[in-house]
Design a protein around this motif. Structure first.
Motif, PDB file in Angstrom:
ATOM      1  N   ILE A  42      35.704  43.999  40.858  1.00 35.71           N
ATOM      2  CA  ILE A  42      36.820  43.464  40.084  1.00 35.71           C
ATOM      3  C   ILE A  42      37.966  44.457  40.173  1.00 35.71           C
ATOM      4  N   ILE A  43      39.118  43.963  40.590  1.00 32.80           N
ATOM      5  CA  ILE A  43      40.329  44.773  40.663  1.00 32.80           C
ATOM      6  C   ILE A  43      41.028  44.673  39.308  1.00 32.80           C
ATOM      7  N   VAL A  44      41.337  45.836  38.737  1.00 29.51           N
ATOM      8  CA  VAL A  44      42.044  45.906  37.456  1.00 29.51           C
ATOM      9  C   VAL A  44      43.219  46.852  37.664  1.00 29.51           C
ATOM     10  N   ASP A  45      44.430  46.305  37.690  1.00 31.59           N
ATOM     11  CA  ASP A  45      45.619  47.089  38.049  1.00 31.59           C
ATOM     12  C   ASP A  45      45.391  47.693  39.432  1.00 31.59           C
ATOM     13  N   THR A  46      45.423  48.998  39.532  1.00 30.29           N
ATOM     14  CA  THR A  46      45.215  49.665  40.822  1.00 30.29           C
ATOM     15  C   THR A  46      43.803  50.236  40.935  1.00 30.29           C
ATOM     16  N   ASN A  47      42.944  49.889  39.986  1.00 29.24           N
ATOM     17  CA  ASN A  47      41.560  50.386  39.971  1.00 29.24           C
ATOM     18  C   ASN A  47      40.589  49.313  40.414  1.00 29.24           C
ATOM     19  N   SER A  48      39.402  49.743  40.743  1.00 29.19           N
ATOM     20  CA  SER A  48      38.362  48.828  41.194  1.00 29.19           C
ATOM     21  C   SER A  48      37.064  49.131  40.453  1.00 29.19           C
ATOM     22  N   ILE A  49      36.436  48.072  39.957  1.00 35.39           N
ATOM     23  CA  ILE A  49      35.130  48.195  39.316  1.00 35.39           C
ATOM     24  C   ILE A  49      34.104  47.634  40.288  1.00 35.39           C
ATOM     25  N   LYS A  50      33.145  48.431  40.647  1.00 32.54           N
ATOM     26  CA  LYS A  50      32.057  47.974  41.520  1.00 32.54           C
ATOM     27  C   LYS A  50      30.837  47.701  40.659  1.00 32.54           C
ATOM     28  N   ARG A  51      30.158  46.638  40.952  1.00 34.27           N
ATOM     29  CA  ARG A  51      28.949  46.302  40.204  1.00 34.27           C
ATOM     30  C   ARG A  51      27.853  47.293  40.553  1.00 34.27           C
ATOM     31  N   PHE A  86      41.565  37.851  22.904  1.00 35.31           N
ATOM     32  CA  PHE A  86      42.616  37.449  23.846  1.00 35.31           C
ATOM     33  C   PHE A  86      41.979  36.806  25.071  1.00 35.31           C
ATOM     34  N   LYS A  87      42.749  35.954  25.735  1.00 34.97           N
ATOM     35  CA  LYS A  87      42.300  35.311  26.964  1.00 34.97           C
ATOM     36  C   LYS A  87      43.005  35.955  28.151  1.00 34.97           C
ATOM     37  N   LEU A  88      42.251  36.118  29.235  1.00 32.11           N
ATOM     38  CA  LEU A  88      42.752  36.663  30.482  1.00 32.11           C
ATOM     39  C   LEU A  88      42.313  35.764  31.622  1.00 32.11           C
ATOM     40  N   LYS A  89      42.808  36.044  32.834  1.00 32.59           N
ATOM     41  CA  LYS A  89      42.380  35.310  34.025  1.00 32.59           C
ATOM     42  C   LYS A  89      41.584  36.250  34.918  1.00 32.59           C
ATOM     43  N   ASN A  96      32.977  37.264  46.375  1.00 29.87           N
ATOM     44  CA  ASN A  96      32.435  38.017  45.236  1.00 29.87           C
ATOM     45  C   ASN A  96      33.364  39.137  44.754  1.00 29.87           C
ATOM     46  N   LYS A  97      34.662  38.988  45.024  1.00 22.49           N
ATOM     47  CA  LYS A  97      35.668  39.955  44.610  1.00 22.49           C
ATOM     48  C   LYS A  97      36.718  39.222  43.774  1.00 22.49           C
ATOM     49  N   PHE A  98      37.076  39.813  42.632  1.00 24.52           N
ATOM     50  CA  PHE A  98      37.973  39.169  41.685  1.00 24.52           C
ATOM     51  C   PHE A  98      39.041  40.136  41.216  1.00 24.52           C
ATOM     52  N   GLU A  99      40.092  39.582  40.636  1.00 27.85           N
ATOM     53  CA  GLU A  99      41.147  40.405  40.046  1.00 27.85           C
ATOM     54  C   GLU A  99      41.398  39.943  38.628  1.00 27.85           C
ATOM     55  N   LEU A 100      41.452  40.893  37.695  1.00 28.49           N
ATOM     56  CA  LEU A 100      41.713  40.605  36.289  1.00 28.49           C
ATOM     57  C   LEU A 100      43.219  40.594  36.064  1.00 28.49           C
ATOM     58  N   LYS A 101      43.711  39.518  35.446  1.00 30.33           N
ATOM     59  CA  LYS A 101      45.154  39.367  35.222  1.00 30.33           C
ATOM     60  C   LYS A 101      45.419  38.877  33.808  1.00 30.33           C
TER      61      LYS A 101
END
Length: 103
Positions: A42-51, A86-89, A96-101
């Motif tokens: 999951i991409i969050v801003d310029t960071n990446s979370i790996k499972r 709050f709701k996010l997208k 299997n790769k997503f971005e939080l917005k």
């Protein structure tokens, strides 16, 4: 035309609001769980979370990470009224790769 698949997710906290971002995450709705259960990144801003674990289940559909917490704090989304997260997208950007917005 934008054909990006996005899912609505909600902010989550373990009950201990922490200014470091610890204890925060996102909650995936049960109806979207099967589409997101195999997430790897999951991409969050310029960071990446790996499972790194398989602790994401239908009984525990939260993705918890301090990077998400810092994102929520930075965007003034870390303090919601009880029962009103709050709701996010969460948008698919690859296999299997997503971005939080922000919505």
């Amino acid at each position: 035309m934008n054909n990006t698949i996005c899912y609505i997710v909600k902010t989550w906290n373990n009950g201990n609001k922490n200014s470091s971002g610890a204890g925060y995450g996102i909650r995936i709705g049960i109806k979207n769980f099967d589409d997101l259960k195999d997430w790897e990144e999951i991409i969050v801003d310029t960071n990446s979370i790996k499972r790194t674990s398989q602790n994401f289940t239908k009984k525990c559909p939260e993705i918890r990470n301090i990077i998400i917490g810092k994102f929520l704090l930075k965007n003034d989304l870390s303090n919601w009224k009880y029962g009103k997260p709050f709701k996010l997208k969460l948008c698919k950007v690859g296999e299997n790769k997503f971005e939080l917005k922000i919505l």
